[in-house]
Design a protein around this motif. Sequence first.
Motif, PDB file in Angstrom:
ATOM      1  N   LYS A 189       0.830  -1.202   0.000  1.00 31.02           N
ATOM      2  CA  LYS A 189       0.000   0.000   0.000  1.00 31.02           C
ATOM      3  C   LYS A 189       0.867   1.255   0.000  1.00 31.02           C
ATOM      4  N   GLN A 190       2.010   1.177   0.710  1.00 31.73           N
ATOM      5  CA  GLN A 190       2.900   2.332   0.765  1.00 31.73           C
ATOM      6  C   GLN A 190       3.465   2.648  -0.617  1.00 31.73           C
ATOM      7  N   LEU A 191       3.860   1.591  -1.339  1.00 27.60           N
ATOM      8  CA  LEU A 191       4.370   1.790  -2.702  1.00 27.60           C
ATOM      9  C   LEU A 191       3.298   2.398  -3.602  1.00 27.60           C
ATOM     10  N   GLU A 192       2.092   1.842  -3.481  1.00 29.01           N
ATOM     11  CA  GLU A 192       0.994   2.377  -4.290  1.00 29.01           C
ATOM     12  C   GLU A 192       0.720   3.830  -3.927  1.00 29.01           C
ATOM     13  N   CYS A 193       0.794   4.099  -2.619  1.00 29.19           N
ATOM     14  CA  CYS A 193       0.537   5.464  -2.160  1.00 29.19           C
ATOM     15  C   CYS A 193       1.608   6.420  -2.683  1.00 29.19           C
ATOM     16  N   ASP A 194       2.881   5.939  -2.631  1.00 32.31           N
ATOM     17  CA  ASP A 194       3.964   6.789  -3.132  1.00 32.31           C
ATOM     18  C   ASP A 194       3.787   7.092  -4.617  1.00 32.31           C
ATOM     19  N   LYS A 195       3.437   6.050  -5.377  1.00 34.56           N
ATOM     20  CA  LYS A 195       3.206   6.258  -6.807  1.00 34.56           C
ATOM     21  C   LYS A 195       2.051   7.223  -7.036  1.00 34.56           C
ATOM     22  N   LEU A 196       0.998   7.009  -6.245  1.00 37.24           N
ATOM     23  CA  LEU A 196      -0.165   7.879  -6.394  1.00 37.24           C
ATOM     24  C   LEU A 196       0.186   9.312  -6.024  1.00 37.24           C
ATOM     25  N   LYS A 197       1.031   9.432  -4.963  1.00 41.14           N
ATOM     26  CA  LYS A 197       1.444  10.773  -4.563  1.00 41.14           C
ATOM     27  C   LYS A 197       2.243  11.454  -5.668  1.00 41.14           C
ATOM     28  N   GLU A 198       3.122  10.658  -6.304  1.00 46.70           N
ATOM     29  CA  GLU A 198       3.931  11.233  -7.378  1.00 46.70           C
ATOM     30  C   GLU A 198       3.043  11.741  -8.507  1.00 46.70           C
ATOM     31  N   LYS A 199       2.093  10.905  -8.903  1.00 48.22           N
ATOM     32  CA  LYS A 199       1.182  11.317  -9.973  1.00 48.22           C
ATOM     33  C   LYS A 199       0.326  12.493  -9.524  1.00 48.22           C
ATOM     34  N   THR A 200      -0.215  12.375  -8.357  1.00 49.15           N
ATOM     35  CA  THR A 200      -1.116  13.413  -7.857  1.00 49.15           C
ATOM     36  C   THR A 200      -0.380  14.728  -7.655  1.00 49.15           C
ATOM     37  N   SER A 201       0.838  14.652  -7.132  1.00 52.33           N
ATOM     38  CA  SER A 201       1.605  15.875  -6.880  1.00 52.33           C
ATOM     39  C   SER A 201       1.950  16.588  -8.184  1.00 52.33           C
ATOM     40  N   TYR A 202       2.367  15.834  -9.174  1.00 54.38           N
ATOM     41  CA  TYR A 202       2.727  16.452 -10.459  1.00 54.38           C
ATOM     42  C   TYR A 202       1.519  17.147 -11.075  1.00 54.38           C
ATOM     43  N   LYS A 203       0.394  16.421 -11.085  1.00 53.79           N
ATOM     44  CA  LYS A 203      -0.813  17.015 -11.670  1.00 53.79           C
ATOM     45  C   LYS A 203      -1.268  18.214 -10.858  1.00 53.79           C
ATOM     46  N   SER A 204      -1.178  18.066  -9.520  1.00 52.97           N
ATOM     47  CA  SER A 204      -1.623  19.169  -8.662  1.00 52.97           C
ATOM     48  C   SER A 204      -0.756  20.399  -8.871  1.00 52.97           C
ATOM     49  N   VAL A 205       0.563  20.172  -8.930  1.00 52.17           N
ATOM     50  CA  VAL A 205       1.475  21.303  -9.143  1.00 52.17           C
ATOM     51  C   VAL A 205       1.213  21.958 -10.499  1.00 52.17           C
ATOM     52  N   GLN A 206       0.977  21.105 -11.498  1.00 52.59           N
ATOM     53  CA  GLN A 206       0.720  21.643 -12.838  1.00 52.59           C
ATOM     54  C   GLN A 206      -0.563  22.465 -12.845  1.00 52.59           C
ATOM     55  N   ARG A 207      -1.595  21.884 -12.191  1.00 54.39           N
ATOM     56  CA  ARG A 207      -2.864  22.616 -12.140  1.00 54.39           C
ATOM     57  C   ARG A 207      -2.714  23.902 -11.349  1.00 54.39           C
ATOM     58  N   MET A 208      -1.954  23.813 -10.240  1.00 55.43           N
ATOM     59  CA  MET A 208      -1.750  25.005  -9.422  1.00 55.43           C
ATOM     60  C   MET A 208      -0.975  26.073 -10.203  1.00 55.43           C
ATOM     61  N   SER A 209       0.034  25.601 -10.949  1.00 57.54           N
ATOM     62  CA  SER A 209       0.824  26.554 -11.743  1.00 57.54           C
ATOM     63  C   SER A 209      -0.041  27.245 -12.793  1.00 57.54           C
ATOM     64  N   ASP A 210      -0.872  26.440 -13.448  1.00 57.71           N
ATOM     65  CA  ASP A 210      -1.773  27.015 -14.457  1.00 57.71           C
ATOM     66  C   ASP A 210      -2.740  28.001 -13.814  1.00 57.71           C
ATOM     67  N   SER A 211      -3.257  27.610 -12.643  1.00 57.33           N
ATOM     68  CA  SER A 211      -4.211  28.490 -11.959  1.00 57.33           C
ATOM     69  C   SER A 211      -3.546  29.792 -11.543  1.00 57.33           C
ATOM     70  N   LEU A 212      -2.296  29.670 -11.039  1.00 51.41           N
ATOM     71  CA  LEU A 212      -1.577  30.872 -10.622  1.00 51.41           C
ATOM     72  C   LEU A 212      -1.301  31.786 -11.823  1.00 51.41           C
ATOM     73  N   THR A 213      -0.962  31.182 -12.952  1.00 48.95           N
ATOM     74  CA  THR A 213      -0.700  31.982 -14.160  1.00 48.95           C
ATOM     75  C   THR A 213      -1.946  32.744 -14.582  1.00 48.95           C
ATOM     76  N   VAL A 214      -3.067  32.016 -14.581  1.00 49.61           N
ATOM     77  CA  VAL A 214      -4.331  32.661 -14.953  1.00 49.61           C
ATOM     78  C   VAL A 214      -4.659  33.781 -13.977  1.00 49.61           C
ATOM     79  N   ALA A 215      -4.465  33.479 -12.675  1.00 47.59           N
ATOM     80  CA  ALA A 215      -4.780  34.483 -11.662  1.00 47.59           C
ATOM     81  C   ALA A 215      -3.865  35.694 -11.808  1.00 47.59           C
ATOM     82  N   TYR A 216      -2.571  35.431 -12.053  1.00 48.34           N
ATOM     83  CA  TYR A 216      -1.618  36.529 -12.212  1.00 48.34           C
ATOM     84  C   TYR A 216      -1.997  37.401 -13.409  1.00 48.34           C
ATOM     85  N   ASN A 217      -2.352  36.742 -14.483  1.00 45.56           N
ATOM     86  CA  ASN A 217      -2.736  37.493 -15.683  1.00 45.56           C
ATOM     87  C   ASN A 217      -3.968  38.344 -15.421  1.00 45.56           C
TER      88      ASN A 217
END
Length: 287
Positions: free
Chosen positions: A202-230
Motif C-alpha cells: 500500500k505504501q508503494l501504491e501510495c507513493d506512486k499515487l502521490k507522485e502522480k497526484t503531486s505532479y498534476k496538482s502542481v501543474q494545475r496550481m501553476s496554471d491556476s496561478l498563471t491565470v490568476a496573475y494574468n
Amino acid sequence: MSDLITERTPLVIAAEINMIKEQTEKVVLNNAVEVGRRLKEAKEMLQHGEWLKWLEESVSYTERTAQRFLLVFDAYGDQQPAALNAGAQTQRLPNMTYSQALILLGVPEEEREQFIAEMDIENMSVRELQKAVKDREQAFQDREQAFQDRDQALQEKADLLKALDGEKGKNTQLTKERDTLKTMAGDLQKSKQALEQDVEKKQLECDKLKEKTSYKSVQRMSDSLTVAYNKVAANKITFLYENMDKAFKELAYEMTKFASIDADVHAAYKKMVNDFLIKAMQERMGG
C-alpha cells in the motif's frame, strides 16, 4: 545342736528384717483391700456431704488416705473374696507388697495383669519396680509418639500425593495453554508478516499515487496561478488606465479653461505635457 545355729551377723539381721517387712507389707496389702472394700460400702450408705465428716470422726482418715484405699480396692478387690478376718482369706492377690501395689496403680488396669505376669515382682525392690513402671510408661509414650509420627507422616504423604496430583493437573493445563499460546503466536506472526507486506504494498501504491497526484496538482496550481496573475495584471492595467484616462481628461479640461486666461502659460504646459507623454511612451512602453 550348736552347729545348726546360724551365726548372728548384721547381714543376717538385715535379711530377717527385710523378710519381716515384706511379709508385713503383704498383710498390709490384704488389709488395705479390705479397708477399701468397707470404705466403699460406707460411702454408698452415707448422704451427700456426710462422707468427709464420717471419715474424720469415725475412722480418723483424711480424704486422700481414704481415696488411696479405695483405689487399691478397685484395682485388687476382685482378686480376693470379702472376709472379716484378713488372715483367714484365701490368698489370690499377686505376691507383692502394699508399696508395690500402689506403684502398679500407675499401670492401666487393662494392662496391669499382663505387666505383673511379665515382671518378677516378688524379687524386685520398690525402686526397681518404680523404674520398670516408669520405663513402661516412657515406652508407651514413645510408642504413641511413634504412632502419631507415623500417622502424621502418612497424612503428610497423602497430602503431598494429593498436592502432586493437583500440580500435575495444573502442569497439564499449563502445557495445553502454552501450546495454545504458541499456536496463537505463530498465527499472529503470520498475520503480522502478511500485514507488513500489505502495508509495504500500500505504501508503494501510495507513493506512486502521490507522485502522480503531486505532479498534476502542481501543474494545475501553476496554471491556476498563471491565470490568476494574468487577471490581476489585466485588472491593474485597467485600473491604471482608467485612472490615467480620468487624470488626462481632468488635465485637458483644466488646460482648456486656462487657455482663455493665459495663452502663453497654456502653450507652455501643453508643450510640457506632450513632451512628458512622448518620453514616457518611449521609455516605459518600449516605443
